[in-house]
Write an enzyme that holds these catalytic residues in place. Structure first.
Site, PDB file in Angstrom:
ATOM      1  CB  CYS A   2      -0.853   0.020   1.256  1.00 44.42           C
ATOM      2  SG  CYS A   2      -1.877  -1.426   1.440  1.00 44.42           S
ATOM      3  NE  ARG A  27       4.460   1.753  -1.057  1.00 43.52           N
ATOM      4  CZ  ARG A  27       5.427   1.817  -0.128  1.00 43.52           C
ATOM      5  NH1 ARG A  27       6.579   2.332  -0.448  1.00 43.52           N
ATOM      6  NH2 ARG A  27       5.247   1.376   1.090  1.00 43.52           N
ATOM      7  CD1 TRP A  74      -1.443  -6.651  -1.603  1.00 43.31           C
ATOM      8  CD2 TRP A  74      -1.379  -5.868  -3.668  1.00 43.31           C
ATOM      9  NE1 TRP A  74      -1.394  -7.719  -2.437  1.00 43.31           N
ATOM     10  CE2 TRP A  74      -1.357  -7.277  -3.718  1.00 43.31           C
ATOM     11  CE3 TRP A  74      -1.340  -5.168  -4.866  1.00 43.31           C
ATOM     12  CZ2 TRP A  74      -1.313  -7.986  -4.928  1.00 43.31           C
ATOM     13  CZ3 TRP A  74      -1.290  -5.870  -6.058  1.00 43.31           C
ATOM     14  CH2 TRP A  74      -1.275  -7.258  -6.078  1.00 43.31           C
ATOM     15  CG  ASN A  98       1.398   0.166   4.010  1.00 41.70           C
ATOM     16  OD1 ASN A  98       1.059  -0.994   3.802  1.00 41.70           O
ATOM     17  ND2 ASN A  98       2.560   0.669   3.615  1.00 41.70           N
ATOM     18  N   GLY A  99      -0.451  -1.953   6.195  1.00 35.41           N
ATOM     19  CA  GLY A  99       0.011  -2.969   7.160  1.00 35.41           C
ATOM     20  C   GLY A  99      -1.126  -3.890   7.560  1.00 35.41           C
ATOM     21  CD  GLU A 479      19.848 -16.726   1.997  1.00 37.27           C
ATOM     22  OE1 GLU A 479      20.264 -17.470   1.073  1.00 37.27           O
ATOM     23  OE2 GLU A 479      19.693 -15.502   1.854  1.00 37.27           O
ATOM     24  CE  LYS A 483      21.700 -12.732   0.944  1.00 41.12           C
ATOM     25  NZ  LYS A 483      21.155 -13.836   0.242  1.00 41.12           N
ATOM     26  CD  GLU A 486      24.677 -13.153  -2.068  1.00 40.00           C
ATOM     27  OE1 GLU A 486      24.665 -13.086  -3.299  1.00 40.00           O
ATOM     28  OE2 GLU A 486      23.674 -13.445  -1.406  1.00 40.00           O
ATOM     29  CG  HIS A 502      28.840 -37.852   9.512  1.00 36.57           C
ATOM     30  ND1 HIS A 502      29.039 -39.166   9.884  1.00 36.57           N
ATOM     31  CD2 HIS A 502      27.673 -37.474  10.097  1.00 36.57           C
ATOM     32  CE1 HIS A 502      28.022 -39.573  10.614  1.00 36.57           C
ATOM     33  NE2 HIS A 502      27.174 -38.573  10.757  1.00 36.57           N
ATOM     34  CE  LYS A 602      17.922  -8.608  -6.680  1.00 37.02           C
ATOM     35  NZ  LYS A 602      18.171  -9.227  -5.358  1.00 37.02           N
TER      36      LYS A 602
HETATM   37  C1  AGP Z   1      20.963 -14.272  -3.565  1.00 40.35           C
HETATM   38  O1  AGP Z   1      21.444 -13.416  -2.553  1.00 40.35           O
HETATM   39  C2  AGP Z   1      21.824 -14.180  -4.814  1.00 40.35           C
HETATM   40  N1  AGP Z   1      21.846 -12.868  -5.311  1.00 40.35           N
HETATM   41  C3  AGP Z   1      21.489 -15.243  -5.851  1.00 40.35           C
HETATM   42  O2  AGP Z   1      21.787 -16.470  -5.260  1.00 40.35           O
HETATM   43  C4  AGP Z   1      20.020 -15.295  -6.334  1.00 40.35           C
HETATM   44  O3  AGP Z   1      19.190 -15.773  -5.307  1.00 40.35           O
HETATM   45  C5  AGP Z   1      19.952 -16.300  -7.522  1.00 40.35           C
HETATM   46  O4  AGP Z   1      20.772 -15.808  -8.555  1.00 40.35           O
HETATM   47  C6  AGP Z   1      18.527 -16.524  -8.026  1.00 40.35           C
HETATM   48  O5  AGP Z   1      18.019 -15.332  -8.552  1.00 40.35           O
HETATM   49  P1  AGP Z   1      16.429 -15.269  -8.866  1.00 40.35           P
HETATM   50  O6  AGP Z   1      15.743 -15.439  -7.575  1.00 40.35           O
HETATM   51  O7  AGP Z   1      16.218 -13.931  -9.488  1.00 40.35           O
HETATM   52  O8  AGP Z   1      16.114 -16.394  -9.807  1.00 40.35           O
END
Ligand code: AGP
Length: 607
Positions: A2, A27, A74, A98-99, A479, A483, A486, A502, A602
């Site tokens: 929203c 949004r 939304w 909003n929320g 994950e 994070k 990367e 193991h 990205k």
């Molecule tokens: C996540 O932090 C990374 N930037 C990368 O692993 C990303 O998740 C992956 O490339 C998949 O991208 P997508 O979700 O746009 O398909």
């Protein structure tokens, strides 16, 4: 998400309110409206669908007035119809919101019992009626606003107009952002600086718990206890004309802090909060599929791994999952009766798209869990499940990850209901837990940052870090490692805690911190044993647990980050927050390019 706007001006505001709302169109919304006060009379215009429909309504029936509020909705509670569009009115009070107001049902019952007549299915309307009742009891506007806010539980951004006070707008923030714009003899209010950029770049951001009284001369801000507070007035960057970082240093930080807001919109698309049911308006009939294939890349794949636990546990649906770059080369025996879900923030990842096409060739029903509805992956799917996280600019995925999880959780519970493996009572309990996420995420984000910043300085000196978890905390450990590596370039690995002995235990020494993700769930005691194995070899432990885990663990850790006790189904989304912030602050200490880490894109549109 929203959008909220407001103007206390010297010129007519109607057109400028709509223009500001147009700047919030990114949004996502399904209805819109504005309200103004002119000649002592409060009036509104609302319309379903896009803003052009509202503009047509205003051309037919213009709204005068130099003070007003506006909203793009939304739908979370109630259909996306004009009757549910904001502003909501009662007794000379107009509200935009909003929320999610979590306790709206009990408030609605209480207000109905005291004679209030509700005309919408929204949670927002309880705000207007609460204020109206306080004003009927002779409470002043400012005290009524303060008293009303103390009755609400949930995540909300609000703007309120009182017909008997045509000089001020009242606003409040607890989760979704609110920015106040300083003009020349005029003041502005918006969900972010983007909406206000045409009028001013001098912005004050409210923080959670703040509420404010805005008039032409300026703004008076109060904290959650009603004390007068000052918030910094800053110049918003030029980027406000595109997508705004708000008062954050990086898009990644902003997107981490957006999670309470965006997750409420992701949930709102799949859950009916009135009867706590999942809304199964889907093009995949999970009752009829014998099994489910899941494929994605990177963080999206790790979301899928967590989703696998849920589909198998709640829907008793066998799930075959693999990273997209491997999935189609395994020649998995797929049957045309099966369904396949592809998870992708961008909706353009080449490996994921190739896996989708492989499954399509084999006749499977294709579903896409995406953040970009007009993407290639969405277009080539039979069913699209939007995650509604809003634009994610930081290369490291954060809010998209938790929104992917929220959607997968809703789908798994809905699939369980369809397959008769989840009772109505179980569904309502699970949905109630999901509905608490925005509020709990806000609490966590407001409480853990100082400890995380301290810890990140120590982590930045390390060469290797190991993350451990069990159950859904195992993909979360991976994950966390992804994070960290990367964006800070520190090598990190995520492992099933039970696998430590193991092999990886050979790595343990005082130079490699071990981050253990351990909510006090059914795996906790076994994970404590793994931590003891680490401690016995001189390893340094960073424990991320909850209050029950902290009380139960007698271990001497390097650090312990304590989160609220939460239900198992929302633990992955809540425990994602410290691992995201830890990676972010470590990267900031390291001085890397947080939003655009080296070598990364990205969206990886090549195989
Ligand atoms: C996540 O932090 C990374 N930037 C990368 O692993 C990303 O998740 C992956 O490339 C998949 O991208 P997508 O979700 O746009 O398909």
């Amino acid at each position: 998400m929203c959008g909220i706007v407001g103007i206390v001006g010297q010129q007519p505001v109607s057109e400028r309110l709509v223009y500001a709302l147009k700047r919030l169109e990114y949004r996502g919304y399904d209805s819109a409206g504005i309200a103004t006060i002119d000649g002592g009379a409060l009036d509104r215009r609302r319309a379903e669908g896009k803003l052009v429909n509202l503009e047509a309504r205003l051309n037919e029936q213009p709204l005068a007035g130099t003070i007003g509020i506006g909203h793009t909705r939304w739908a979370t509670h109630g259909a996306p119809k004009e009757r549910n569009a904001h502003p909501h009115f009662t007794a000379g009070i107009a509200v935009v919101h909003n929320g999610i107001i979590e306790n709206f049902a009990e408030l609605k019952d209480e207000l109905t019992a005291s004679g209030a007549e509700f005309h919408t299915e929204t949670d927002t309307e309880v705000v207007a009626h609460l204020l109206a009742r306080l004003r009927r009891d002779g409470i002043g506007r400012r005290e009524a606003m303060f008293a009303m806010l103390r009755r609400l539980r949930g995540a909300y951004a609000l703007a309120v107009l009182f017909e008997d006070d045509p000089l001020t707008i009242m606003a409040a923030r607890n989760g979704p952002p609110l920015a106040i714009g300083h003009g020349d003899g005029e003041m502005f209010l918006g969900s972010d600086a983007i909406a206000l950029a045409p009028f001013t770049n001098e912005i004050t951001y409210l923080i959670d718990g703040d509420w404010a009284i805005i008039d032409k001369t300026g703004v008076h801000i109060f904290d959650i206890d009603g004390n007068v507070v000052a918030r910094p007035r800053q110049v918003s960057s030029d980027v406000a004309y595109m997508v705004d970082k708000g008062n954050h240093r990086h898009f990644m930080e902003k997107e981490i802090y957006e999670q309470p807001e965006v997750i409420s919109h992701a949930l709102g698309h799949y859950i009916n909060f009135i009867d706590n049911r999942v809304v199964p308006v889907w093009d995949i009939d999970f009752a009829k599929v014998p099994n489910l294939a899941l494929s994605a890349c990177g963080t999206a794949y790790l979301a899928g791994l967590i989703g696998k636990y849920w589909f198998e546990r709640y829907a008793r649906l066998p799930v075959e999952i693999d990273v997209a770059s491997e999935f189609r080369y395994r020649e998995i025996p797929l049957s045309p009766q099966s369904a396949a879900l592809f998870i992708s923030q961008s909706g353009e990842t080449a490996d994921t798209l190739a896996s989708l096409r492989y499954c399509k060739e084999h006749g499977l029903k294709i579903g896409a869990v995406v953040n970009t509805r007009e993407s290639t992956i969405a277009r080539e799917s039979d069913a699209v499940f939007p995650i509604l996280a809003g634009p994610e600019i930081g290369v490291a995925s954060t809010k998209a990850f938790t929104c992917q999880l929220a959607v997968l959780a809703a789908l798994a519970v809905g699939a369980g209901r369809a397959r008769g493996t989840v009772s109505e009572q179980e569904e309502q309990a699970l949905v109630k837990s999901l509905a608490e996420m925005p509020r709990i995420m806000g609490q966590v984000l407001n409480s853990i940052q100082p400890k995380i910043e301290l810890l990140s300085r120590e982590l930045s000196k390390c060469r290797d870090v190991l993350y451990l978890g069990r159950g859904t905390s195992f993909p979360l450990a991976m994950e966390g490692a992804l994070k960290l590596k990367e964006i800070s370039y520190i090598h990190a690995e995520g492992y099933a805690a039970g696998e430590l002995k193991h092999g990886p235990i050979a790595l343990i020494d005082e130079n490699m911190p071990v981050i253990v993700i351990a909510p006090h769930d059914r795996f906790f005691d076994k994970t404590v044993s793994n931590m003891q194995e680490v401690a016995a070899r001189g390893g340094r432990i960073i424990l991320i647990t909850d209050e029950m885990g902290a009380a139960a663990s007698k271990l001497d850790t390097m650090h312990t980050i304590v989160l609220p006790n939460v239900d198992e189904i929302i633990a992955p989304m809540i425990f994602a927050l410290p691992i995201q912030l830890l990676a972010y602050h470590t990267a900031v200490v390291m001085g890397t390019d947080v939003d655009q880490p080296r070598n990364l894109a990205k969206s990886v549109t090549v195989e």
